[in-house]
Design a protein around this motif. Structure first.
Motif, PDB file in Angstrom:
ATOM      1  N   SER A   1     -30.689  10.166  35.150  1.00 24.86           N
ATOM      2  CA  SER A   1     -29.774   9.799  36.234  1.00 24.86           C
ATOM      3  C   SER A   1     -30.132  10.560  37.500  1.00 24.86           C
ATOM      4  O   SER A   1     -30.849  11.553  37.459  1.00 24.86           O
ATOM      5  N   LEU A   2     -29.586  10.092  38.610  1.00 21.18           N
ATOM      6  CA  LEU A   2     -29.810  10.811  39.865  1.00 21.18           C
ATOM      7  C   LEU A   2     -28.881  12.009  39.895  1.00 21.18           C
ATOM      8  O   LEU A   2     -27.661  11.877  39.954  1.00 21.18           O
TER       9      LEU A   2
ATOM     10  N   THR B   1     -24.562   3.443  26.616  1.00 21.38           N
ATOM     11  CA  THR B   1     -25.654   3.872  25.743  1.00 21.38           C
ATOM     12  C   THR B   1     -26.780   4.526  26.544  1.00 21.38           C
ATOM     13  O   THR B   1     -27.336   5.526  26.150  1.00 21.38           O
ATOM     14  N   PHE B   2     -27.112   3.900  27.671  1.00 18.45           N
ATOM     15  CA  PHE B   2     -28.152   4.439  28.533  1.00 18.45           C
ATOM     16  C   PHE B   2     -27.466   5.045  29.756  1.00 18.45           C
ATOM     17  O   PHE B   2     -27.177   4.330  30.705  1.00 18.45           O
ATOM     18  N   PRO B   3     -27.202   6.348  29.736  1.00 16.49           N
ATOM     19  CA  PRO B   3     -26.376   6.944  30.787  1.00 16.49           C
ATOM     20  C   PRO B   3     -26.852   6.649  32.201  1.00 16.49           C
ATOM     21  O   PRO B   3     -26.035   6.395  33.077  1.00 16.49           O
ATOM     22  N   SER B   4     -28.164   6.658  32.416  1.00 12.57           N
ATOM     23  CA  SER B   4     -28.614   6.473  33.794  1.00 12.57           C
ATOM     24  C   SER B   4     -28.305   5.059  34.263  1.00 12.57           C
ATOM     25  O   SER B   4     -27.895   4.832  35.393  1.00 12.57           O
ATOM     26  N   ARG B   5     -28.473   4.080  33.367  1.00 14.68           N
ATOM     27  CA  ARG B   5     -28.175   2.703  33.752  1.00 14.68           C
ATOM     28  C   ARG B   5     -26.676   2.533  33.964  1.00 14.68           C
ATOM     29  O   ARG B   5     -26.244   1.848  34.866  1.00 14.68           O
ATOM     30  N   ALA B   6     -25.882   3.201  33.113  1.00 14.19           N
ATOM     31  CA  ALA B   6     -24.438   3.101  33.274  1.00 14.19           C
ATOM     32  C   ALA B   6     -24.013   3.696  34.609  1.00 14.19           C
ATOM     33  O   ALA B   6     -23.180   3.113  35.317  1.00 14.19           O
ATOM     34  N   SER B   7     -24.617   4.826  34.985  1.00 14.95           N
ATOM     35  CA  SER B   7     -24.149   5.424  36.234  1.00 14.95           C
ATOM     36  C   SER B   7     -24.638   4.631  37.441  1.00 14.95           C
ATOM     37  O   SER B   7     -23.949   4.553  38.450  1.00 14.95           O
ATOM     38  N   THR B   8     -25.811   4.020  37.326  1.00 15.96           N
ATOM     39  CA  THR B   8     -26.251   3.157  38.422  1.00 15.96           C
ATOM     40  C   THR B   8     -25.315   1.955  38.541  1.00 15.96           C
ATOM     41  O   THR B   8     -24.897   1.587  39.644  1.00 15.96           O
TER      42      THR B   8
ATOM     43  N   ASP C   1     -35.914  -0.704  38.526  1.00 16.30           N
ATOM     44  CA  ASP C   1     -34.736  -1.244  39.196  1.00 16.30           C
ATOM     45  C   ASP C   1     -33.707  -1.678  38.178  1.00 16.30           C
ATOM     46  O   ASP C   1     -34.026  -2.337  37.199  1.00 16.30           O
ATOM     47  N   VAL C   2     -32.473  -1.286  38.423  1.00 20.71           N
ATOM     48  CA  VAL C   2     -31.400  -1.788  37.583  1.00 20.71           C
ATOM     49  C   VAL C   2     -30.881  -3.041  38.288  1.00 20.71           C
ATOM     50  O   VAL C   2     -30.211  -2.960  39.301  1.00 20.71           O
TER      51      VAL C   2
END
Lengths: 382, 384
Positions: free
Chosen positions: A50-51, B125-132, B45-46
């Protein structure tokens, strides 16, 4: 009856030969244990996709209450204020050298124009050498500044004397499923385990096979009463045994133990899936082994397959955004199914029946790989 | 050190490489193929997030709000539904990544000047995708909120909607995107792929080289010869370094011509830095091959030591500052991080020796250290 027993005895002998050969390679064993424990621990504890903490530098041309208030809102987890700039001309230098990813330039008279109720423009410069993160940083920055501006304006307009935002607005509520606190360690440790399993299940059986060819010991096996299937399958069996055992250790000790991932589904189901996956991927390794004469060739061929599998199967990058052709290609990657099924079992509590498509996918690929491997093997040595 | 003996080792190694046709072909095909596959396939890219909407209000305003999502390029609308249990099920089978619930009285609350809750359910499940995804939703929501407020203000005070909108947004952020103004993700990915591929392929070429001789026993010819340790190692590694330099030029051509990434820096500097980086990664392969006894071990160790770090600890997927303590240490201990500065610098930023000399110096020392380590570990007098 008797022939079956002989068949099994032969399998057992061959499998234990493979195990012995593997266990005698001390460095390999030490490294394998390292990979299934510490390597997964590092990845889980240290890496976040994450960022976080985008490095920010501010040139505050106003030095007022308002400008300081705005600056202070650019904070963790998204931004990290790493320094102030004395001149706005220093901006480019710091972006060029990579010290700052985002710079903020607050003009002189910022507070004055806010008090007069006029619009005031804040410059934000974003390093977009990584486009996704650059876009995210700018989106977060705009939201932070927009919210601050709106709070000031609402106060001035007398809509909200206490400084908050009220009125006809949306009350944004999020619920994040399966990983409510957004712990990267849950995701990363599992992703790393899947990667490690892939590397080992592709390489160990392939290497065991190529080694026999390279040293010529394959000739001995061929003159023995073993069938081609026994020669190939015993290697897969031995390696699967080792890999699944280590997977279990890693699952219970590191992923469950250290990172506290709550197993929503059955960890035994996960191990079952892992066994199927190791079997399928080993088949792929054996196919490669039939194409290569020596280990160097096998190594390059394996890299050619394994790197795209790991990078593109959806563990590190979102599969939705991939071009259609690539998404089709990923259907032949067993890892693609294992990622879906593995996360579904561990985090989402999926059961055997709901995973039917993934299990079917892996089984079909595994069957194909083995048939192809066996066919080529028989043709070469039969 | 005797130049003729080095030459002899080089020509022996080179002949061995050339006579193994498949290996020779693979040595050049693999890096190029990886570049093509990653260049076309690796998108961070999400986008096209599959999502659904539960609209319990079913009013004009709620539909208007929903249209903000259905028309967004970040979201891939899969339809309305009222069955939350079914949507939850789809979230766990990956058919959906998110769904948005608009409760009853949405319109009523907003028209009365009160706030209205909206809930988004995300697959975490995929934290980075969820936060994006959460970031996209918040952006859409806050934009919609400002419009609602502006309308409200203009009605309450009798001013024009435009004026109200302006009054509510006194802070304007003007964003300038640097180095990749049009935000093309291939521009940012292609240069970094050079780094990733050169982290993976040279060690593989090299690692099997020395171990192969050990395992086959042909190394005893070296032990018994007049070739010194340094001569042997230099001769052994040189062909692989040269092949990797050729590969890096091929990768550079693919990045600039096929993926059309801009190259703003100095090519000579780039080639120099790349050669040193290649020596570092070749050196990793060399050290591994000196350490292990079998080719299997060499292959596995190389894979674990290069493939994973190249992705996680190099800055291609995750920026280094986002890494935590130990991961930072790992990142700093690998050459990829320093070379990442050099590729992004020479490609996108147009920086050169002046800005990047530190990275170049570190890489040079790194390569030297690796060869020193390989030299000290390699012995012509085997223990048993």
């Amino acid at each position: 009856m008797n022939t079956t027993r002989v068949w099994f005895t032969r399998m057992r002998v061959m499998t234990s030969k493979e195990l012995m050969q593997l266990l005698r390679d001390t460095i390999l064993i030490i490294f394998t244990i390292y990979a299934f424990t510490f390597d997964i621990y590092w990845a889980g504890s240290g890496v976040s996709l994450s960022l976080n903490n985008a490095s920010l530098m501010v040139f505050d041309g106003d030095s007022s209450y308002a400008s300081r208030e705005l600056t202070s809102r650019f904070r963790e987890p998204y931004f990290q204020n790493v320094g102030t700039l004395n001149r706005s001309s220093e901006t480019i230098e710091n972006l060029d050298s990579g010290k700052a990813m985002v710079t903020l330039d607050i003009p002189e008279g910022f507070e004055q124009s806010l008090l007069r109720g006029e619009q005031s423009t804040v410059q934000m410069q974003v390093d977009t050498t990584n486009t996704v993160l650059g876009l995210l940083a700018s989106s977060y920055g705009q939201q932070i500044a927009g919210r601050y501006g709106m709070e000031v304006a609402m106060k001035q307009q007398g809509l909200s004397p206490d400084g908050g935002i009220s009125g006809p607005v949306l009350d944004d509520r999020h619920r994040i499923w399966f990983n409510p606190n957004q712990k990267d360690s849950w995701f990363m440790s599992i992703a790393e385990l899947l990667t490690i399993i892939t590397v080992f299940s592709m390489m160990l059986p392939a290497a065991a096979m190529v080694r026999e060819k390279e040293r010529g010991t394959i000739e001995q096996l061929l003159v023995s009463p073993l069938s081609a299937f026994q020669v190939m399958f015993s290697k897969v069996l031995a390696m699967t045994l080792v890999i699944v055992l280590l997977t279990a250790i890693s699952l219970f000790l590191v992923i469950g133990g250290v990172f506290g991932v709550p197993f929503k589904g059955s960890p035994w189901l996960f191990l079952g899936l892992a066994t199927l996956y190791v079997f399928t991927t080993s088949g792929l390794g054996l196919v490669i082994a039939t194409f290569s004469r020596n280990m160097a060739q096998a190594g390059m061929l394996i890299i050619l397959l394994i790197a795209p599998m790991i990078f593109l199967s959806g563990a590190w990058t979102p599969p939705e955004a991939m071009p259609t052709v690539m998404r089709w290609l990923m259907l032949v990657s067993p890892l693609h199914y294992f990622i879906d099924a593995g996360y579904a079992v561990l985090l989402k509590g999926a059961t055997f029946t709901s995973l039917a498509p993934q299990i079917l996918g892996m089984s079909v690929l595994g069957g194909l790989n083995f048939s192809l491997g066996l066919w080529r093997f028989r043709r070469q040595f039969g | 050190m005797n130049i003729y003996r080095i030459q002899a080792v080089i020509s022996k190694e080179w002949r061995e490489i050339v006579r193994d046709r498949l290996f020779l072909v693979l040595a050049f095909v693999v890096p190029a193929m990886l570049m093509l596959l990653f260049g076309y396939g690796l998108s961070l890219d999400v986008e096209d997030i599959p999502f659904a909407i539960v609209d319990y209000d079913n009013s004009q305003l709620s539909r208007d709000y929903a249209s903000r999502y259905t028309s967004s390029r970040y979201f891939d609308f899969k339809g309305y539904s009222r069955d939350e249990a079914l949507l939850a099920e789809k979230l766990s089978t990956n058919e959906l990544r998110a769904f948005i619930v608009i409760p009853e009285h949405f319109e009523e609350n907003l028209l009365a000047g009160k706030s209205a809750p909206v809930q988004s359910m995300l697959d975490g499940t995929f934290p980075s995708r969820a936060s994006t995804t959460k970031g996209y939703i918040s952006a859409i929501n806050s934009a919609y909120s400002s419009e609602l407020l502006a309308n409200y203000l203009s009605n309450a005070k009798g001013v024009s909607a435009e004026f109200a909108a302006k009054a509510l947004a006194p802070v304007v952020v003007s964003v300038r995107y640097l180095y990749n103004q049009s935000l093309l993700s291939t521009w940012s990915i292609a240069p970094k792929l050079i780094m990733v591929i050169l982290m993976v392929s040279p060690p593989f070429l090299t690692a099997l080289g020395v171990v192969r001789e050990k395992e086959r026993g042909s190394i005893y010819n070296i032990y018994a010869s007049t070739v010194s340790r340094a001569e042997f190692l230099i001769g052994k590694v040189t062909p692989y370094v040269l092949m990797s330099v050729v590969n890096s030029i091929i990768l550079w051509l693919l990045a600039t011509f096929l993926f059309e990434a801009p190259f703003k820096g100095d090519f000579v500097f780039f080639l120099l830095a790349t050669s040193i980086y290649v020596m570092c990664t070749t050196g990793i392969g060399l050290v591994i091959s000196v350490l292990v006894e079998t080719q299997v071990a060499a292959m596995v160790v190389t894979a674990i030591a290069t493939v994973v770090p190249a992705a996680l600890y190099s800055g291609v997927l995750v920026p280094i500052p986002s890494l935590s303590g130990q991961a930072q240490v790992i990142a700093h201990a690998l050459p990829a991080m320093y070379y990442a500065d050099i590729v992004t610098g020479t490609f996108l930023k147009g920086t050169g020796m002046i800005d990047l000399w530190q990275d170049l110096l570190i890489l040079t020392l790194y390569a030297a250290a690796l060869f020193a380590l390989g030299y000290s570990l390699f012995s012509k007098r085997p223990k048993s």
